[in-house]
Design a protein around this motif. Structure first.
Motif, PDB file in Angstrom:
ATOM      1  N   ILE C 192     -80.132  36.478 -36.171  1.00 48.00           N
ATOM      2  CA  ILE C 192     -79.674  36.429 -34.778  1.00 48.00           C
ATOM      3  C   ILE C 192     -80.043  37.704 -34.036  1.00 48.00           C
ATOM      4  O   ILE C 192     -80.303  38.741 -34.668  1.00 48.00           O
ATOM      5  CB  ILE C 192     -78.148  36.199 -34.720  1.00 48.00           C
ATOM      6  N   PRO C 193     -80.112  37.634 -32.711  1.00 47.49           N
ATOM      7  CA  PRO C 193     -80.525  38.801 -31.928  1.00 47.49           C
ATOM      8  C   PRO C 193     -79.663  40.035 -32.198  1.00 47.49           C
ATOM      9  O   PRO C 193     -80.160  41.169 -32.145  1.00 47.49           O
ATOM     10  CB  PRO C 193     -80.360  38.328 -30.475  1.00 47.49           C
ATOM     11  N   GLU C 194     -78.379  39.811 -32.472  1.00 46.87           N
ATOM     12  CA  GLU C 194     -77.463  40.938 -32.652  1.00 46.87           C
ATOM     13  C   GLU C 194     -77.712  41.704 -33.947  1.00 46.87           C
ATOM     14  O   GLU C 194     -77.180  42.804 -34.129  1.00 46.87           O
ATOM     15  CB  GLU C 194     -76.015  40.441 -32.680  1.00 46.87           C
ATOM     16  N   GLN C 195     -78.457  41.092 -34.864  1.00 44.76           N
ATOM     17  CA  GLN C 195     -78.595  41.670 -36.194  1.00 44.76           C
ATOM     18  C   GLN C 195     -80.056  41.657 -36.633  1.00 44.76           C
ATOM     19  O   GLN C 195     -80.469  40.817 -37.426  1.00 44.76           O
ATOM     20  CB  GLN C 195     -77.757  40.854 -37.201  1.00 44.76           C
ATOM     21  N   PRO C 196     -80.856  42.587 -36.125  1.00 42.92           N
ATOM     22  CA  PRO C 196     -82.250  42.646 -36.580  1.00 42.92           C
ATOM     23  C   PRO C 196     -82.295  42.852 -38.094  1.00 42.92           C
ATOM     24  O   PRO C 196     -81.422  43.502 -38.670  1.00 42.92           O
ATOM     25  CB  PRO C 196     -82.809  43.874 -35.860  1.00 42.92           C
ATOM     26  N   GLN C 197     -83.282  42.250 -38.727  1.00 42.25           N
ATOM     27  CA  GLN C 197     -83.463  42.386 -40.174  1.00 42.25           C
ATOM     28  C   GLN C 197     -84.936  42.665 -40.437  1.00 42.25           C
ATOM     29  O   GLN C 197     -85.797  42.215 -39.677  1.00 42.25           O
ATOM     30  CB  GLN C 197     -83.085  41.078 -40.898  1.00 42.25           C
ATOM     31  N   THR C 198     -85.209  43.317 -41.525  1.00 43.41           N
ATOM     32  CA  THR C 198     -86.611  43.522 -41.901  1.00 43.41           C
ATOM     33  C   THR C 198     -87.131  42.268 -42.590  1.00 43.41           C
ATOM     34  O   THR C 198     -86.364  41.487 -43.155  1.00 43.41           O
ATOM     35  CB  THR C 198     -86.753  44.690 -42.886  1.00 43.41           C
ATOM     36  N   ILE C 199     -88.438  42.091 -42.566  1.00 43.03           N
ATOM     37  CA  ILE C 199     -89.038  40.964 -43.265  1.00 43.03           C
ATOM     38  C   ILE C 199     -88.773  41.092 -44.775  1.00 43.03           C
ATOM     39  O   ILE C 199     -88.633  40.083 -45.481  1.00 43.03           O
ATOM     40  CB  ILE C 199     -90.561  40.846 -42.947  1.00 43.03           C
TER      41      ILE C 199
END
Lengths: 342, 342, 342, 342
Positions: C192-199
């Motif tokens: 979700i936009p609120e929680q960027p994650q790395t690939i």
């Protein structure tokens, strides 16, 4: 008898119902035993089997996917492929006959293996409904239903916003899903591989609809080609890996329509949602009957045959005669639908 | 030409799609005009008409019910009935021909009116799928889908509570809805009018299912008769106030099963939910094609004919030859399903 | 009173139910009259009105879209915009007050117009559920239901073919649709936009799922950003013709997952199907209640207020206090869902 | 910790999602172990347990029913009931705490067992939404959705045939399902246990609808009572065999309406279809969150507590304070809906 079952190729609602129909009929009527062959021909080539008894098929008529797994492996390729190796695998498991559930490629392979002496019966599987040997194939009705529900939903947005909606459905070589879902959903144009159209014709339909005060809804098969624009297709079709790009035609057409007509246009690609999930009641009945009939074909030792729907009856036909030609949308069916265009 | 359309008898998903198909084809291809005849034959007898143009049929393919209304009026009864009076009504409106959408009774009336010189074409309508002249009739697929969804839902409760669920579906004289929904829903017994069974046989199936650790699901047509219990049936119809009891056979059987097997049993009567609401995509396509073909029959001046589905094609057949016999579930289709019982 | 109603911005299931609720309550309880303002603020600016009486709202609670039409016009722009011109339009029609159904922008405009003396009450509309002033907004439940059905369908294909399915749902700035549909559909990761994650994190989840013998299902909001890959995002937007690419994040991530994990991965973009069509029962009830409460706010002359859901109650709050902040997914709700990841 | 889970009472969509939420959170976050207690309190009393690990809950969020089975057994009755015997069963299995998922009766029993020193946490379950301690309970949204779909279908038949349709939904003591499905489906009267009405009032609504040219749709809770007709109710319960009649109030009212108004009237009893089958997305999310929160309550050693929904948050409340009063439909919610009647 001991019967192996495999499912090959793309997903299709009803695969599990075929498996269940075959197993229940075989176990109850003929005291057959069953073995699951995992992941299509790959499981046969690699000797990857699983237990498949009456308990394993419980509740399967409504379950999407295939409990056996699937793959696109060709049984004639690779170190362990070919009729001799496959016969060894079958002998090692004590398997007498195979039910192969798959599309054109699988049926062709089944025919070649039959010619080499392996005992196979086929069940036709094609979400696109493109096999000539059967009136309808399981999975097609579900795909049409899902596409129709999507068209119903997209139409309200089209009308609220005065937009043109382009809905891309499955159908690489034939337009059956587009034809049926387009008729069911009240589309104003149906674009199918069998009937190339110019962008000018499409825009004429779109403008005609707009002029009547309505919002144009266009259903397009993924394999549709714009007449006179081979260039556009040759570019659009390839991604960085030189494979055909996903999405494709819908996303190509929508901006063209917007540019030429001034009507805001949006593309939606339904994609894999059309081939997953629970089958419709129609497909459950058809798939169950086909699975049961495959046992009849085995009992009758009609190797190289496949089961098919003719009218309301399930028949056993020869794979050789049944396959070979793509079942395209005939001109009269297209003309019938075209009365509703524009 | 000026064409009148009427819908007669019980509700059936797809009626509006037939109307839309006929109107769009007539207006666009043959420049026909249309008049709506309200509430079946009653509107014709009473001279109750409504405008029916292209705009009136907008968005109708997915809409349940019939915009024309329906009734069970017989066109030969009453002071204003009969061919002569009807012809006067038609002349007064300038109506050249009629499309009558209805069941066995409507088609028989259409034949009689044809014999009296009135120009009529029929479209067969039966939710029960009991007309011999057509492979399937529109509305049937939707009814089967709704019944199947209900069976899917009731099954989870059956299994959570170790209960037997008896689901009563439509089918007064024939068991097609029960046969298809029962196969699709994985029923352990399917009870249809064509195949009376004793309560002992039913309980045997139920106990067999229970002994395998499962919860029995039984689908029964409203017209099913318990073999050897004509007495029970003659009583079943009356409640404490001496009025006909609703529900009927399902509510009769469930307590009998519970009493004999000790398995808690519940009946659910699906009733009218099976014949209302939006048609399935299958029914929308079939109904649209039938409506369009009715215009072809009119163009060909094939009075006294009706349109029907044969395999994948719509054909025009003579009402006289096509009707008369109820299309019952044949023995081989019942036997096929019975493999899955118990 | 004479009340004008307008619907503004993107489509959202329940708009028609709001209109119906307001009209029925106004007409029946307060003898109000209604005028439809076409295509959002544009109709107000251009003086494009339509009749809106009790008969016009018949059967609307279940109908998708908006009978009033919609647009993204800003009422302060253009030659005919601004409070003075709008007041003239209202006076010319004798309109006493306006119900404006729309999102953040519409509510902000409503506030500015209120400040300029125009009598407006707002009804919050956001498919993304991103308005802080209301527990839920209508349309959101329907969108989550549609996304969940799609996830259910895609999962069976994922499992039959041992694939990773990436499903892109709506949510430009907030992840509510992804959060709820992902929880409901049993997703193995929700992005979700609120929680960027790395690939790398995503691939770790994917491999963990694969190692447990299952097929990974990932739900991603359209507005999700890969941590540390701003470069990829800035490029992702352009296709071979230098036009913005449709699809976006799902189609960006799927091939990355395939490349890094070796698991065949497919993206599906649900797109506009999430915001069209018939509302769920939940949304019909909520929308109807909000529409009725808007009449209460008008009766109470609470100009510049909006209606909102708090728990099970509909409340009237000040637009000024209610808007301004985006309602993002809080950390504890994300953590709660993350327990189910991998 | 080793945690036992049981499900008690009638079926309810979401039971499996609660179980899955609890098991996944317990296993992953706290390294808990789980034991399934079969068939509600009966399994605890009889010592009937089943394995319940992470693998057992795979795919459960969307599955109707309960994998643990259910019953209506009271844990204080019978030779092996009561706290001491139960504690022995728990000790024998090494179970530290219990999650009891059930309605008013189950929660009351949980409280009594807590008082006797057994460690229990409750999860409220009521399809009727009649528990005061929670804004909504899982299963309710699904029931309302199913009832609304049925109303949508029945309405088209009502309108095509000019009939009055009476739809009986669940709700023995409270009218929430009728209230919400009736509002969602656009019913012309909603009859609930909290608001007895005379048959005269009902017929007045029916005639008012008919006079406006529409077909009346009436939604009635199974527990509704006709004002001034206690006599009728006392008889209605018995059929010709002196057994409780199925159906009940809907079948009582429909012929009364027909007799008094002359409008053909039909009753449909939705019955068990409302409480079986796959939960809606809303219920899956709610049930999953409640299951996870039950683990939090156990971690916090809040014995005798239950989890509940307040607004958008899951809270832990005391069973003692939370139960005891039936959550009836308040007057203002009924009045709100009644604006839409007639």
């Amino acid at each position: 008898m001991k019967i192996g079952i495999l499912t090959s190729g793309g997903d299709c609602p009803g695969l599990n119902a075929v498996i269940r129909g075959a197993v229940l009929k075989g176990v109850r009527i003929h005291d057959d035993e069953f073995v699951g062959i995992r992941n299509g021909w790959r499981g046969l080539v690699d000797g990857d089997f699983m237990a498949l008894d009456r308990h394993s098929v419980r509740g399967l008529s409504k379950q999407g996917g295939t409990i056996l797994g699937s793959s696109r492996t060709n049984p004639f390729e690779g170190e362990h492929g070919g009729p001799e190796n496959i016969q060894k695998r079958l002998d090692a498991q004590g398997i007498d006959a195979i039910i192969a559930i798959g599309g054109e490629g699988t049926l062709a392979a089944a025919q070649r293996l039959t010619d080499a002496g392996i005992k196979i019966v086929g069940v036709p599987k094609t979400i696109d409904n493109d096999l000539a040997a059967t009136d309808y194939s399981f999975g097609f009705d579900t795909a049409v239903e899902i596409a129709t529900e999507a068209i119903d939903r997209l139409r309200t947005t089209a009308e609220s916003h005065g937009r043109c909606m382009v809905i891309e459905v499955m159908g690489r070589h034939v337009g059956w899903i587009a034809l049926h879902s387009g008729m069911a959903g009240g589309a104003h144009a149906i674009l199918i591989p069998e009937q190339p159209q110019t962008i000018e014709q499409i825009c004429e339909w779109v403008e005609h609809v707009r002029d009547r005060g309505r919002a144009p809804v266009i259903v397009v098969s993924e394999g549709f080609l714009l007449a006179g624009m081979e260039e556009a297709h040759s570019h659009k079709g390839l991604d960085a890996f030189n494979r055909p790009r996903l999405g494709g035609i819908g996303e190509l057409i929508a901006p063209m329509i917007e540019e030429r007509t001034g009507i805001e246009s949006r593309a939606t690609v339904l994609g894999h949602t059309q081939r997953g999930g629970a089958p419709s009641a129609y497909d459950r009945v058809l798939a169950t009957r086909l699975g049961m009939a495959a046992i009849d074909a085995i009992q009758a030792e009609q190797w190289g045959s496949m089961v098919s729907l003719k009218g309301t009856e399930i028949e056993i036909v020869s794979i050789k005669e049944a396959t070979g030609g793509l079942k395209t949308v005939p001109q009269d069916r297209y003309d019938e639908a075209a009365v509703l265009f524009g």
